[in-house]
Design a protein around this motif. Structure first.
Motif: not given
Length: 146
Positions: A98-113, A115-119
């Protein structure tokens, strides 16, 4: 233009004739090669004057048909089934770790953080109250590499 073509073709023809003439001259001291003929040694060899020249592939030394069939089957299995279908299966199989899935999730989490202005990475990822660190007196002169 045609005259130029005729001159070029004559030149090529003359060169090929001169090469053929020079190639027919033998410069070797060795005379024509001779071939050795194997003579039959047993009564069976005399009875069968034209035996087949069969060299085994190593699967069966006594039966030619079985040797050929085993050879063809092993090459079909090895090349077609293992190499071709194995490569196809390996190339198109899903990602088991699940390397592809983990990388996609990491990019989504970075984008969410972002946009939220969190570290992007929380400095208190692990709660500091959950573990005990030694004090400066206990460490003394120990070099700390971070």
């Amino acid at each position: 233009m045609s005259a130029l073509f005729r001159m070029a073709s004559r030149n090529v023809l003359q060169r090929s004739i001169s090469l053929n003439m020079s190639r027919s001259i033998k410069t070797s001291q060795k005379k024509d090669d001779t071939a050795a003929v194997i003579t039959p040694n047993t009564k069976e060899d005399f009875a069968n004057p034209n035996p087949k020249n069969w060299v085994s592939w190593g699967f069966d030394y006594k039966d030619e048909t079985n040797d050929r069939n085993t050879t063809k089957m092993s090459f079909f299995t090895g090349v077609t089934l293992c190499l071709v279908w194995g490569t196809f299966f390996w190339s198109y199989s899903p990602d088991p770790q699940l390397r592809d899935w983990a990388q996609r999730e990491a990019y989504l989490e970075l984008r969410r953080r972002e946009q939220a202005g969190v570290d992007l990475v929380n400095p208190n990822y692990v709660d500091p109250a959950s573990f005990n660190l030694p004090s400066d007196e206990e460490l003394g002169e120990v070099e700390i590499i971070i």
